[in-house]
Design an enzyme around this catalytic site. Structure first.
Site, mmCIF file in Angstrom:
data_model
loop_
_atom_site.group_PDB
_atom_site.id
_atom_site.type_symbol
_atom_site.label_atom_id
_atom_site.label_comp_id
_atom_site.label_asym_id
_atom_site.label_seq_id
_atom_site.Cartn_x
_atom_site.Cartn_y
_atom_site.Cartn_z
ATOM 1 N N LYS A 65 0.807 -1.108 0.089
ATOM 2 C CA LYS A 65 0.092 0.117 0.007
ATOM 3 C C LYS A 65 0.842 1.203 0.107
ATOM 4 C CE LYS A 65 -1.506 -1.878 3.750
ATOM 5 N NZ LYS A 65 -2.273 -2.038 4.920
ATOM 6 N N GLY A 83 -7.646 2.642 11.028
ATOM 7 C CA GLY A 83 -8.004 1.502 10.892
ATOM 8 C C GLY A 83 -8.190 0.915 9.193
ATOM 9 N N THR A 84 -7.585 2.078 8.590
ATOM 10 C CA THR A 84 -7.574 1.751 7.031
ATOM 11 C C THR A 84 -7.112 0.443 6.685
ATOM 12 O OG1 THR A 84 -5.476 3.059 6.646
ATOM 13 C CG2 THR A 84 -7.689 3.996 6.447
ATOM 14 N N GLY A 85 -5.825 -0.034 7.459
ATOM 15 C CA GLY A 85 -5.105 -1.329 7.031
ATOM 16 C C GLY A 85 -5.895 -2.511 7.611
ATOM 17 N N CYS A 86 -6.466 -2.560 8.770
ATOM 18 C CA CYS A 86 -7.419 -3.327 9.178
ATOM 19 C C CYS A 86 -8.539 -3.612 8.384
ATOM 20 C CB CYS A 86 -7.891 -3.037 10.605
ATOM 21 S SG CYS A 86 -6.648 -2.677 11.695
ATOM 22 N N THR A 142 -8.397 8.490 9.329
ATOM 23 C CA THR A 142 -7.678 7.135 8.452
ATOM 24 C C THR A 142 -7.481 6.131 9.405
ATOM 25 O OG1 THR A 142 -5.411 8.232 8.845
ATOM 26 C CG2 THR A 142 -6.640 8.819 6.950
#
Length: 271
Positions: free
Chosen positions: A175, A209-212, A207
């Site tokens: 990412k 928690g975007t990865g989770c 932003t």
């Protein structure tokens, strides 16, 4: 279009990341979420203020019971806070989770900068977890740790992704959100080559928690039979819209809008 996803990750008391974000993302995309909680955190939008580790035997028990009774069509791992936790998860997966697609989100640093995984645990994660993974989803700081490379541009992203493929994982979604620019570029690397996904950057401090969220959305797609590329495309579209409509909660890095009205069949047209 149901699919069963087992999420193995930490809890976020603020509700924006971790298990809470994972469940919201799966539910929004019409997948069924079961969980095995690895740690309980005291956190808000300003950062992580405390971590309580779940005993390894209890982590193994959660995974075993879910997989033996409910089952899973995909598994997603998030925060695995230390070496005993990683070993417990991998032992349970070896016994009960063979052959189930696994999305590994290598959570190492919280949004506020708090380190969530020490160096010895990173080596354990590389050695034990990655061989189970169908897809690895690092951001740039995590990719720098895993690859040992500095990443400051697209070409270096490519090189790092190719290096991470040598760690035993067949696919890497690297990412690019930490790179500057108005366009956001992610890349999906497999043994067949590299594909770039580009979208407009959503300028927001909300932003958390975007990865989770992205990893669980991908796991939902895999559980529903979309295939890797289809799951990635739909998940990116979902996260983009959740970012764009973020509710503006908290004084720091606020959460996404996981519960906007989702039509999974139309998500791929959003980005």
């Amino acid at each position: 279009m149901r699919g069963r996803v087992l999420i193995i990750a930490g809890s976020d008391s603020g509700g924006g990341a971790g298990i809470q974000a994972d469940i919201k993302a799966c539910s929004a995309l019409d997948a069924y979420a079961a969980t095995a909680i690895t740690a309980v955190t005291a956190q808000d939008t300003m950062g992580v203020h405390g971590v309580h580790h779940i005993p390894p035997d209890f982590i193994r028990q959660q995974i075993r019971l879910v997989l033996q009774d409910i089952g899973a069509d995909a598994i997603k791992t998030g925060m695995l806070a230390d070496t005993p936790t990683i070993n417990a998860v991998c032992d349970a997966l070896a016994e009960h989770g063979r052959g189930i697609p696994l999305v590994a989100d290598p959570v190492m640093v919280a949004k506020g900068g708090h380190a969530l995984l020490d160096k010895p645990s990173v080596e354990t994660l590389k050695r034990r977890l990655l061989p189970f993974a169908t897809l690895l989803t690092p951001n740039i700081p995590e990719a720098e740790v895993l690859s040992g490379m500095n990443i400051s541009n697209i070409e270096e992203m490519e090189a790092a992704a190719e290096m991470m493929l040598t760690l035993g994982v067949p696919a890497v979604l690297l990412k690019g959100g930490h790179l500057p620019g108005n366009r956001l570029v992610d890349l999906l690397a497999t043994e067949d080559g590299i594909e770039f996904f580009e979208s407009e950057r959503v300028e927001s401090r909300h932003t958390h928690g975007t990865g989770c969220t992205l990893a669980s959305a991908i796991a939902s797609g895999l559980a529903q039979g979309l295939g890797l590329r289809g799951a990635v495309v739909r998940a990116r579209a979902y996260v983009h819209e959740a970012l764009r409509t973020a509710p503006g909660i908290g004084r720091g890095h606020g959460p996404l809008n996981h519960s906007f009205t989702v039509d999974p069949a139309r998500l791929a047209t959003l980005v």
